[in-house]
Design a protein around this motif. Structure first.
Motif, mmCIF file in Angstrom:
data_model
loop_
_atom_site.group_PDB
_atom_site.id
_atom_site.type_symbol
_atom_site.label_atom_id
_atom_site.label_comp_id
_atom_site.label_asym_id
_atom_site.label_seq_id
_atom_site.Cartn_x
_atom_site.Cartn_y
_atom_site.Cartn_z
ATOM 1 N N GLN A 107 0.831 -1.220 0.000
ATOM 2 C CA GLN A 107 0.000 0.000 0.000
ATOM 3 C C GLN A 107 0.858 1.259 0.000
ATOM 4 O O GLN A 107 0.490 2.270 -0.608
ATOM 5 C CB GLN A 107 -0.924 0.009 1.219
ATOM 6 N N ASN A 108 1.994 1.208 0.687
ATOM 7 C CA ASN A 108 2.888 2.355 0.691
ATOM 8 C C ASN A 108 3.308 2.722 -0.732
ATOM 9 O O ASN A 108 3.476 3.893 -1.046
ATOM 10 C CB ASN A 108 4.138 2.067 1.533
ATOM 11 N N VAL A 109 3.479 1.694 -1.571
ATOM 12 C CA VAL A 109 3.958 1.943 -2.931
ATOM 13 C C VAL A 109 2.808 2.285 -3.887
ATOM 14 O O VAL A 109 2.987 3.055 -4.828
ATOM 15 C CB VAL A 109 4.784 0.738 -3.442
ATOM 16 N N THR A 110 1.608 1.770 -3.623
ATOM 17 C CA THR A 110 0.494 2.022 -4.554
ATOM 18 C C THR A 110 -0.255 3.326 -4.252
ATOM 19 O O THR A 110 -0.933 3.868 -5.120
ATOM 20 C CB THR A 110 -0.544 0.872 -4.533
ATOM 21 N N LEU A 111 -0.138 3.801 -3.041
ATOM 22 C CA LEU A 111 -0.925 4.955 -2.608
ATOM 23 C C LEU A 111 -0.772 6.180 -3.528
ATOM 24 O O LEU A 111 -1.758 6.753 -3.995
ATOM 25 C CB LEU A 111 -0.545 5.338 -1.174
ATOM 26 N N GLY A 112 0.475 6.570 -3.780
ATOM 27 C CA GLY A 112 0.744 7.746 -4.625
ATOM 28 C C GLY A 112 0.165 7.585 -6.019
ATOM 29 O O GLY A 112 -0.617 8.438 -6.485
ATOM 30 N N PRO A 113 0.533 6.492 -6.716
ATOM 31 C CA PRO A 113 -0.003 6.307 -8.076
ATOM 32 C C PRO A 113 -1.538 6.324 -8.098
ATOM 33 O O PRO A 113 -2.130 6.907 -9.006
ATOM 34 C CB PRO A 113 0.539 4.936 -8.486
ATOM 35 N N THR A 121 -6.155 0.377 -9.603
ATOM 36 C CA THR A 121 -5.580 -0.330 -8.449
ATOM 37 C C THR A 121 -4.798 -1.578 -8.851
ATOM 38 O O THR A 121 -3.668 -1.777 -8.402
ATOM 39 C CB THR A 121 -6.695 -0.735 -7.456
ATOM 40 N N LYS A 122 -5.387 -2.406 -9.683
ATOM 41 C CA LYS A 122 -4.725 -3.653 -10.083
ATOM 42 C C LYS A 122 -3.400 -3.384 -10.787
ATOM 43 O O LYS A 122 -2.378 -4.011 -10.515
ATOM 44 C CB LYS A 122 -5.641 -4.480 -10.997
ATOM 45 N N ALA A 124 -1.618 -0.649 -10.539
ATOM 46 C CA ALA A 124 -0.680 -0.046 -9.577
ATOM 47 C C ALA A 124 -0.044 -1.137 -8.716
ATOM 48 O O ALA A 124 1.154 -1.081 -8.425
ATOM 49 C CB ALA A 124 -1.410 0.970 -8.708
ATOM 50 N N GLU A 125 -0.837 -2.135 -8.346
ATOM 51 C CA GLU A 125 -0.292 -3.223 -7.523
ATOM 52 C C GLU A 125 0.726 -4.051 -8.298
ATOM 53 O O GLU A 125 1.768 -4.430 -7.767
ATOM 54 C CB GLU A 125 -1.431 -4.123 -7.020
ATOM 55 N N GLN A 126 0.412 -4.286 -9.547
ATOM 56 C CA GLN A 126 1.335 -5.061 -10.375
ATOM 57 C C GLN A 126 2.670 -4.321 -10.531
ATOM 58 O O GLN A 126 3.747 -4.887 -10.364
ATOM 59 C CB GLN A 126 0.695 -5.301 -11.740
ATOM 60 N N ARG A 127 2.565 -3.044 -10.811
ATOM 61 C CA ARG A 127 3.769 -2.215 -10.967
ATOM 62 C C ARG A 127 4.536 -2.158 -9.641
ATOM 63 O O ARG A 127 5.764 -2.259 -9.613
ATOM 64 C CB ARG A 127 3.347 -0.809 -11.402
ATOM 65 N N ALA A 128 3.801 -2.002 -8.529
ATOM 66 C CA ALA A 128 4.442 -1.933 -7.211
ATOM 67 C C ALA A 128 5.219 -3.213 -6.932
ATOM 68 O O ALA A 128 6.352 -3.172 -6.430
ATOM 69 C CB ALA A 128 3.394 -1.703 -6.127
ATOM 70 N N MET A 129 4.631 -4.358 -7.278
ATOM 71 C CA MET A 129 5.332 -5.625 -7.056
ATOM 72 C C MET A 129 6.605 -5.702 -7.897
ATOM 73 O O MET A 129 7.636 -6.178 -7.431
ATOM 74 C CB MET A 129 4.410 -6.824 -7.343
ATOM 75 N N GLU A 130 6.540 -5.197 -9.117
ATOM 76 C CA GLU A 130 7.749 -5.181 -9.958
ATOM 77 C C GLU A 130 8.836 -4.319 -9.313
ATOM 78 O O GLU A 130 10.013 -4.688 -9.295
ATOM 79 C CB GLU A 130 7.437 -4.606 -11.344
ATOM 80 N N LEU A 131 8.408 -3.174 -8.789
ATOM 81 C CA LEU A 131 9.389 -2.269 -8.181
ATOM 82 C C LEU A 131 9.944 -2.852 -6.890
ATOM 83 O O LEU A 131 11.147 -2.734 -6.610
ATOM 84 C CB LEU A 131 8.764 -0.894 -7.923
ATOM 85 N N LEU A 132 9.084 -3.489 -6.102
ATOM 86 C CA LEU A 132 9.554 -4.118 -4.862
ATOM 87 C C LEU A 132 10.535 -5.247 -5.195
ATOM 88 O O LEU A 132 11.531 -5.454 -4.493
ATOM 89 C CB LEU A 132 8.376 -4.618 -4.019
ATOM 90 N N GLU A 133 10.249 -5.933 -6.269
ATOM 91 C CA GLU A 133 11.163 -6.979 -6.774
ATOM 92 C C GLU A 133 12.519 -6.348 -7.119
ATOM 93 O O GLU A 133 13.569 -6.832 -6.721
ATOM 94 C CB GLU A 133 10.532 -7.601 -8.015
ATOM 95 N N ARG A 134 12.442 -5.248 -7.822
ATOM 96 C CA ARG A 134 13.657 -4.570 -8.285
ATOM 97 C C ARG A 134 14.538 -4.136 -7.111
ATOM 98 O O ARG A 134 15.758 -4.169 -7.208
ATOM 99 C CB ARG A 134 13.230 -3.372 -9.130
#
Ligand code: ADP
Ligand code: MG
Length: 251
Positions: A107-113, A121-122, A124-134
């Protein structure tokens, strides 16, 4: 002249004649600084020299008294939606992580987007997971900030900044609050970003990072830019007395 020519000339971020006071204290003295797209600038200098104020002025957390700051050739907006957009375009990573304690890592990563960029939402979550992976913390996505180490939290803060697709990211002493063994994992993420062409302004005392990743070192003292040089030149041959003294203390 095309837009890109203008930007090459004036910089993605350009500060011209910037002055800032806190009461009687003159904290930014006629600052002129142009940051090109893809450039990595390391800002160093003694405590109290104005480094944080400089960063805060660039995303308008601090208003300035005189001079101009432009992003992409446009003066910084002072209020309203334009200011919110500016904040989205200028990422900021602080010493103290500043994650939302009552939101999960995801949620910390998806909130701004979702809030500012109106992302789905979906997606943003997918992108957030990619970034957290990175940044190497995807397996922590459902936890809360307090359950993570400082190094992990700071990497989440970087992912959160990246989620907004910023034009530039400002890092204000991102590793100063970390235990020594966690500094490298954060610096490695930053070095990676630098290699991928992110425009970055990094206030840090990590000279290894400056040597590896910086295109330019900006040395500040007493609110002034005293010296600006490539890391190679700055570390081997600083010209000002103040830079020589400072390096003598930290190296
Ligand atoms: P640095 O990040 O290089 O340590 P800062 O930009 O935080 O320096 O601070 C520059 C000077 O401005 C310091 O003397 C500091 O005490 C002062 N200062 C910073 N923020 C404020 C504020 N909100 N009000 C008054 N003085 C401030
Ligand atoms: Mg500071």
């Amino acid at each position: 002249m095309s837009d890109s020519d203008t930007l090459t000339k004036t910089g993605l971020v350009a500060l011209t004649g910037v002055n800032k006071h806190f009461g009687d204290l003159h904290v930014l003295k006629d600052i002129n600084l142009s940051i090109a797209k893809g450039e990595v600038i390391v800002v160093i200098g003694p405590s109290g020299s104005g480094k944080s104020t400089l960063c805060r002025a660039i995303n308008r957390l601090e208003p300035i008294d005189s001079g101009t700051i432009t992003l992409d050739g446009q003066p910084l907006p002072s209020e309203g939606r334009a200011l919110a957009r500016l904040r989205a375009d200028v990422g900021m990573v602080f010493q103290s992580f500043n994650l939302f304690a009552h939101k999960t890592i995801l949620q910390n990563v998806t909130l701004g987007p979702c809030k500012v960029r109106k992302a789905d939402t979906k997606q943003a979550e997918q992108r957030a997971m990619e970034l957290l992976e990175r940044v190497g913390v995807a397996n922590q996505a459902s936890k809360y900030p307090a359950q993570l180490s400082g190094g992990q939290q700071q990497r989440v803060a970087i992912a959160r900044a990246l989620a907004m697709d910023p034009k530039v990211i400002l890092f204000d002493e991102p590793t100063s609050a970390l235990d020594p063994e966690m500094i490298k994992e954060v610096l490695d993420v930053m070095i990676d970003l630098a290699k991928q062409g992110m425009t970055m302004v990094v206030v840090t005392h990590e000279m290894g990072f400056a040597r590896t990743a910086a295109n330019r070192v900006v040395f500040m003292a007493d609110g002034e830019i005293v010296e600006e040089a490539t890391p190679e030149t700055f570390f081997t041959n600083p010209t000002s007395r103040r830079a020589q003294d400072f390096l003598g203390k930290i190296l």
